[in-house]
Design an enzyme around this catalytic site. Structure first.
Site, PDB file in Angstrom:
ATOM      1  N   HIS A 152     -13.794 -30.058 -24.288  1.00  0.00           N
ATOM      2  CA  HIS A 152     -12.512 -30.761 -24.416  1.00  0.00           C
ATOM      3  C   HIS A 152     -12.769 -32.260 -24.567  1.00  0.00           C
ATOM      4  CE1 HIS A 152     -13.193 -31.301 -20.010  1.00  0.00           C
ATOM      5  NE2 HIS A 152     -12.651 -32.482 -20.247  1.00  0.00           N
ATOM      6  N   HIS A 198      -7.394 -27.083 -19.921  1.00  0.00           N
ATOM      7  CA  HIS A 198      -7.044 -28.058 -20.960  1.00  0.00           C
ATOM      8  C   HIS A 198      -8.056 -27.997 -22.100  1.00  0.00           C
ATOM      9  CE1 HIS A 198     -10.160 -30.287 -19.016  1.00  0.00           C
ATOM     10  NE2 HIS A 198      -9.842 -31.480 -19.429  1.00  0.00           N
ATOM     11  N   HIS A 213     -13.597 -39.697 -23.092  1.00  0.00           N
ATOM     12  CA  HIS A 213     -14.830 -38.912 -22.967  1.00  0.00           C
ATOM     13  C   HIS A 213     -14.785 -37.644 -23.800  1.00  0.00           C
ATOM     14  CE1 HIS A 213     -12.400 -37.132 -19.565  1.00  0.00           C
ATOM     15  NE2 HIS A 213     -12.925 -36.001 -20.016  1.00  0.00           N
ATOM     16  N   HIS A 245     -12.285 -32.344  -9.924  1.00  0.00           N
ATOM     17  CA  HIS A 245     -10.947 -32.802 -10.285  1.00  0.00           C
ATOM     18  C   HIS A 245      -9.908 -32.035  -9.478  1.00  0.00           C
ATOM     19  CE1 HIS A 245     -12.417 -35.053 -13.671  1.00  0.00           C
ATOM     20  NE2 HIS A 245     -12.852 -33.981 -14.289  1.00  0.00           N
ATOM     21  N   TYR A 254     -19.353 -37.745 -14.819  1.00  0.00           N
ATOM     22  CA  TYR A 254     -19.189 -38.614 -15.988  1.00  0.00           C
ATOM     23  C   TYR A 254     -20.395 -39.534 -16.083  1.00  0.00           C
ATOM     24  CZ  TYR A 254     -14.235 -37.336 -16.003  1.00  0.00           C
ATOM     25  OH  TYR A 254     -13.044 -36.660 -16.043  1.00  0.00           O
ATOM     26  N   GLU A 264     -18.856 -36.089 -20.357  1.00  0.00           N
ATOM     27  CA  GLU A 264     -18.584 -35.342 -19.128  1.00  0.00           C
ATOM     28  C   GLU A 264     -19.279 -33.992 -19.219  1.00  0.00           C
ATOM     29  OE1 GLU A 264     -14.515 -33.989 -18.519  1.00  0.00           O
ATOM     30  OE2 GLU A 264     -14.850 -33.702 -16.382  1.00  0.00           O
TER      31      GLU A 264
END
Ligand code: FE2
Length: 306
Positions: A152, A198, A213, A245, A254, A264
């Site tokens: 992503h 996501h 990122h 997260h 990161y 990431e």
């Protein structure tokens, strides 16, 4: 869930100042494979991906993202989405097959956030890719951090409410999570086109078209720990992690490529179904949402974009 239309992020073109230095980052450390190169470009993929490549590194004077391209299910989807995007008054450009090696034609347009979004229906396969006959768990033994695939992106830009409307109403994405400001307007959105928590996130950064990122999938929390060992062993520039997260629930680190683009490594995260209600964070809880253990943001994370 019967998936159709836009399936997943398929290809990102990242600008780097030094392709050889970037190859050390993305191949030797992250664990991708180089499948080809031409003048000023290198083409990379994860071993769990079928398509020809999922990352193009292009030599440039400034870092950042040129475009992200999403894979659609079939050729007719390109015409379908072109008509819908044009109906919004947004110009659509055609990119001929072969502009990227192994890739069919793409359509390209600029989202309200200021980012170039592309769609493609066809790409040739390349090695390494998953076995199909009596498949082993991987076609080649993982190296480096063992990144399996492009997962992503987070893109910082402008007009987040309009971007949310465009992605959900025109491109058929779903909103999984969002952060609202005090007035209830979205300032950060996590969008999915499949069953991942996501596929792309947009954050109000005040400037159009910036890259926060590019994320690559690792197997699990242990693999994220192994990635942290590699970051320290090779003294890579780190932003934050290993941590987790609150938003998406993903395990994460990161860190930066030699040109300053943020990478990431991401594992796990919840499964999304399109009937799920939207999870909403208020601005005061953003620290916990982004970094669940630290419960506060750092300046790098908020301010460094390419
Ligand atoms: Fe991410």
């Amino acid at each position: 869930m019967a998936m159709k239309g836009i399936l997943r992020p398929g290809l990102v073109q990242i600008r780097v100042m030094d392709v050889e230095a970037a190859l050390s980052h993305y191949v030797d450390r992250l664990g991708l494979y180089k499948v080809g190169s031409d003048a000023g470009r290198a083409f990379l993929k994860g071993a769990d991906e079928f398509e020809h490549h999922s990352v193009t590194l292009v030599e440039a004077d400034t870092p950042g993202m040129d475009f992200i391209a999403f894979k659609v299910m079939e050729e007719a989807d390109l015409d379908h989405f072109e008509a819908r995007v044009r109906a919004e008054g947004i110009a659509v450009a055609h990119i001929a097959a072969g502009e990227q090696p192994g890739y069919g034609r793409r359509i390209s347009f600029v989202a309200p956030s200021g980012h170039t979004i592309q769609l493609f229906a066809h790409a040739e396969q390349s090695e390494p890719k998953p076995d199909l006959a009596n498949p082993d768990i991987w076609p080649v033994e993982p190296h480096g951090m063992g990144a399996r695939r492009f997962d992503h992106m987070q893109l910082n830009g402008v007009r987040v409410p309009e971007t949310l409307d465009f992605f959900t109403r025109v491109l058929d994405f779903y909103l999984a999570e969002k952060v609202d400001d005090e007035s209830g307007a979205p300032i950060a959105i996590w969008l999915t086109c499949g069953m991942k928590a996501h596929d792309v996130a947009f954050v109000d950064g005040g400037v159009p078209g910036r890259m926060h990122h590019a994320a690559f999938e690792l197997a699990d929390w242990n693999a994220v720990g192994h990635a942290a060992d590699i970051i320290t062993k090779y003294n890579l520039s780190i932003d934050l992690g290993p941590t987790r997260h609150g938003i998406t629930r993903g395990r994460t680190i990161y860190f930066f490529d030699p040109s300053g683009n943020r990478t990431e490594v991401f594992a796990e995260g919840y499964t999304y179904y399109p009937d799920h209600p939207v999870r909403v964070w208020d601005k005061q809880s953003l620290g916990k949402g982004i970094f669940y253990y630290q419960r506060q943001l750092n300046d790098n994370f908020m301010n460094v974009v390419t």
